[in-house]
Design a protein around this motif. Structure first.
Motif, PDB file in Angstrom:
ATOM      1  N   VAL A 231      -3.415 -12.884  -5.301  1.00 33.98           N
ATOM      2  CA  VAL A 231      -3.200 -11.761  -4.401  1.00 33.98           C
ATOM      3  C   VAL A 231      -3.772 -10.524  -5.082  1.00 33.98           C
ATOM      4  CG1 VAL A 231      -1.515 -10.321  -3.177  1.00 33.98           C
ATOM      5  CG2 VAL A 231      -1.098 -12.781  -3.464  1.00 33.98           C
ATOM      6  N   GLU A 232      -4.773  -9.914  -4.465  1.00 32.23           N
ATOM      7  CA  GLU A 232      -5.368  -8.709  -5.048  1.00 32.23           C
ATOM      8  C   GLU A 232      -4.353  -7.568  -4.998  1.00 32.23           C
ATOM      9  OE1 GLU A 232      -9.675  -6.673  -4.760  1.00 32.23           O
ATOM     10  OE2 GLU A 232      -8.525  -6.626  -2.895  1.00 32.23           O
ATOM     11  N   VAL A 233      -4.206  -6.874  -6.125  1.00 29.47           N
ATOM     12  CA  VAL A 233      -3.231  -5.782  -6.235  1.00 29.47           C
ATOM     13  C   VAL A 233      -3.879  -4.629  -6.990  1.00 29.47           C
ATOM     14  CG1 VAL A 233      -1.023  -5.058  -7.211  1.00 29.47           C
ATOM     15  CG2 VAL A 233      -1.249  -7.359  -6.241  1.00 29.47           C
ATOM     16  N   TYR A 234      -3.869  -3.440  -6.388  1.00 31.36           N
ATOM     17  CA  TYR A 234      -4.348  -2.263  -7.105  1.00 31.36           C
ATOM     18  C   TYR A 234      -3.739  -1.011  -6.490  1.00 31.36           C
ATOM     19  CZ  TYR A 234      -7.770  -1.776  -3.278  1.00 31.36           C
ATOM     20  OH  TYR A 234      -8.373  -1.629  -2.044  1.00 31.36           O
TER      21      TYR A 234
ATOM     22  N   ARG B 181      -2.702   5.639  -1.666  1.00 28.69           N
ATOM     23  CA  ARG B 181      -1.539   6.516  -1.785  1.00 28.69           C
ATOM     24  C   ARG B 181      -1.262   7.258  -0.479  1.00 28.69           C
ATOM     25  NH1 ARG B 181      -0.483  11.106  -6.473  1.00 28.69           N
ATOM     26  NH2 ARG B 181       1.369  12.037  -5.527  1.00 28.69           N
ATOM     27  N   GLY B 182      -2.337   7.633   0.216  1.00 28.81           N
ATOM     28  CA  GLY B 182      -2.184   8.394   1.452  1.00 28.81           C
ATOM     29  C   GLY B 182      -1.501   7.639   2.576  1.00 28.81           C
TER      30      GLY B 182
ATOM     31  N   ILE C 135      11.339   0.999  -1.754  1.00 29.88           N
ATOM     32  CA  ILE C 135       9.953   1.001  -2.215  1.00 29.88           C
ATOM     33  C   ILE C 135       9.575   2.436  -2.516  1.00 29.88           C
ATOM     34  CG2 ILE C 135       7.561   0.451  -1.663  1.00 29.88           C
ATOM     35  CD1 ILE C 135       8.613  -1.595   0.369  1.00 29.88           C
ATOM     36  N   THR C 136       9.273   2.716  -3.774  1.00 31.01           N
ATOM     37  CA  THR C 136       8.900   4.073  -4.186  1.00 31.01           C
ATOM     38  C   THR C 136       7.388   4.170  -4.316  1.00 31.01           C
ATOM     39  OG1 THR C 136       9.058   3.553  -6.542  1.00 31.01           O
ATOM     40  CG2 THR C 136      11.080   4.300  -5.435  1.00 31.01           C
ATOM     41  N   LEU C 137       6.888   5.386  -4.394  1.00 34.09           N
ATOM     42  CA  LEU C 137       5.444   5.591  -4.514  1.00 34.09           C
ATOM     43  C   LEU C 137       4.859   4.876  -5.736  1.00 34.09           C
ATOM     44  CD1 LEU C 137       2.812   6.825  -3.552  1.00 34.09           C
ATOM     45  CD2 LEU C 137       3.435   8.950  -4.738  1.00 34.09           C
ATOM     46  N   PRO C 138       5.487   4.911  -6.927  1.00 36.75           N
ATOM     47  CA  PRO C 138       4.921   4.176  -8.068  1.00 36.75           C
ATOM     48  C   PRO C 138       4.851   2.663  -7.854  1.00 36.75           C
ATOM     49  CG  PRO C 138       6.477   5.829  -8.830  1.00 36.75           C
ATOM     50  CD  PRO C 138       6.619   5.764  -7.344  1.00 36.75           C
ATOM     51  N   GLN C 139       5.604   2.141  -6.888  1.00 43.82           N
ATOM     52  CA  GLN C 139       5.575   0.704  -6.611  1.00 43.82           C
ATOM     53  C   GLN C 139       4.568   0.337  -5.521  1.00 43.82           C
ATOM     54  OE1 GLN C 139       9.791   0.592  -5.657  1.00 43.82           O
ATOM     55  NE2 GLN C 139      10.205  -0.678  -7.463  1.00 43.82           N
ATOM     56  N   TRP C 140       4.038   1.313  -4.840  1.00 45.17           N
ATOM     57  CA  TRP C 140       3.135   1.089  -3.705  1.00 45.17           C
ATOM     58  C   TRP C 140       1.807   0.514  -4.181  1.00 45.17           C
ATOM     59  CZ3 TRP C 140       3.613   0.793   1.325  1.00 45.17           C
ATOM     60  CH2 TRP C 140       2.513   1.023   2.171  1.00 45.17           C
TER      61      TRP C 140
ATOM     62  N   THR D  87       2.224  -5.106  -2.489  1.00 46.23           N
ATOM     63  CA  THR D  87       3.399  -4.372  -2.962  1.00 46.23           C
ATOM     64  C   THR D  87       4.541  -5.323  -3.284  1.00 46.23           C
ATOM     65  OG1 THR D  87       2.781  -2.422  -1.638  1.00 46.23           O
ATOM     66  CG2 THR D  87       5.072  -2.576  -2.359  1.00 46.23           C
ATOM     67  N   PHE D  88       4.829  -6.252  -2.401  1.00 44.79           N
ATOM     68  CA  PHE D  88       5.919  -7.208  -2.588  1.00 44.79           C
ATOM     69  C   PHE D  88       5.696  -8.063  -3.832  1.00 44.79           C
ATOM     70  CE2 PHE D  88       7.627 -11.502  -1.774  1.00 44.79           C
ATOM     71  CZ  PHE D  88       8.970 -11.209  -1.608  1.00 44.79           C
ATOM     72  N   VAL D  89       4.495  -8.599  -3.986  1.00 48.07           N
ATOM     73  CA  VAL D  89       4.203  -9.466  -5.140  1.00 48.07           C
ATOM     74  C   VAL D  89       4.247  -8.669  -6.435  1.00 48.07           C
ATOM     75  CG1 VAL D  89       2.412 -10.861  -6.244  1.00 48.07           C
ATOM     76  CG2 VAL D  89       2.917 -11.184  -3.818  1.00 48.07           C
ATOM     77  N   ALA D  90       3.674  -7.468  -6.445  1.00 49.35           N
ATOM     78  CA  ALA D  90       3.679  -6.654  -7.662  1.00 49.35           C
ATOM     79  C   ALA D  90       5.090  -6.283  -8.083  1.00 49.35           C
ATOM     80  CB  ALA D  90       2.844  -5.391  -7.451  1.00 49.35           C
ATOM     81  N   MET D  91       5.958  -5.998  -7.118  1.00 47.66           N
ATOM     82  CA  MET D  91       7.324  -5.591  -7.428  1.00 47.66           C
ATOM     83  C   MET D  91       8.159  -6.740  -7.985  1.00 47.66           C
ATOM     84  SD  MET D  91       8.260  -3.174  -4.146  1.00 47.66           S
ATOM     85  CE  MET D  91      10.002  -3.168  -4.540  1.00 47.66           C
ATOM     86  N   LEU D  92       8.011  -7.933  -7.395  1.00 53.08           N
ATOM     87  CA  LEU D  92       8.951  -9.020  -7.671  1.00 53.08           C
ATOM     88  C   LEU D  92       8.344 -10.236  -8.372  1.00 53.08           C
ATOM     89  CD1 LEU D  92      10.872  -8.988  -4.265  1.00 53.08           C
ATOM     90  CD2 LEU D  92      11.466  -7.790  -6.380  1.00 53.08           C
TER      91      LEU D  92
END
Length: 204
Positions: free
Chosen positions: A48-51, A59-60, A70-75, A119-124
């Motif tokens: 899963v591509e994450v950046y 961010r926008g 879900i906070t901005l640093p986790q987006w 976002t989901f994969v990066a967080m968890l």
């Protein structure tokens, strides 16, 4: 994203399925089936591509209404063309905490298929993810959409160049130039020249 979750749900009903790849009608394989199968089943990670970047297309698109879950640093953002291990596919399908936030607050010009899974994969599940996609897309021509390959673009050299990435990626924590199993976008008129080289180049 609703459609993607329904596809996953149907594929998960077959308990012999262990890896799940989302492709479009304009995607093609660039490797033989045995090579692609071995690549995916031999990987310790999902793809899963994450950046993240500060521009308006990442961010926008974040809405502070998603806080505090879900906070901005986790987006995060990434390609919608994912590959998931079974455990991650089940986790995404059964998520009842984060996905409702995307349904309510990720509205145009926020696109859930580019943000929810990254976002989901990066967080968890960050440790289980490669942070890249196995589907090649050519963004070198600029613009809002990737390059489309037509009949005149299809050559054995094109397929072989996609197979060997100019920029190495990581596979099971080791660098490799074998980064892609699929490629897009190929127009309908590319089908005939692709079929002409499928047996010799892709071994189909």
């Amino acid at each position: 994203m609703d459609a993607e979750k329904r596809l996953l749900a149907n594929a998960l009903l077959d308990f012999s399925n262990d890896r799940f790849v989302l492709l479009s009608e304009s995607c093609i394989p660039v490797q033989s089936f045995p090579v692609a199968y071995g690549y995916l089943t031999g990987s310790r990670h999902s793809f899963v591509e994450v950046y993240y970047h500060k521009g308006k297309t990442c961010r926008g698109r974040y809405s502070r209404r998603m806080e505090p879950d879900i906070t901005l640093p986790q987006w995060r953002k990434g390609s919608q063309w994912f590959e998931l291990r079974r455990d991650l596919a089940v986790a995404a399908l059964t998520d009842a905490r984060y996905y409702p936030l995307f349904r309510r607050h990720c509205r145009p010009s926020c696109y859930p298929d580019e943000h929810y899974l990254p976002t989901f994969v990066a967080m968890l599940h960050g440790a289980d993810n490669s942070n890249r996609t196995v589907t090649y897309v050519d963004w070198s021509r600029g613009g809002a959409h990737p390059a489309t390959y037509t009949a005149g673009d299809v050559t054995p050299e094109l397929i072989l160049s996609i197979r060997r990435s100019e920029v190495p990626c990581m596979y099971n924590s080791r660098p490799t130039t074998a980064c892609f199993l699929f490629a897009r976008k190929f127009s309908a008129d590319a089908l005939e020249p692709l079929l002409n080289i499928s047996s010799t180049v892709m071994q189909y």
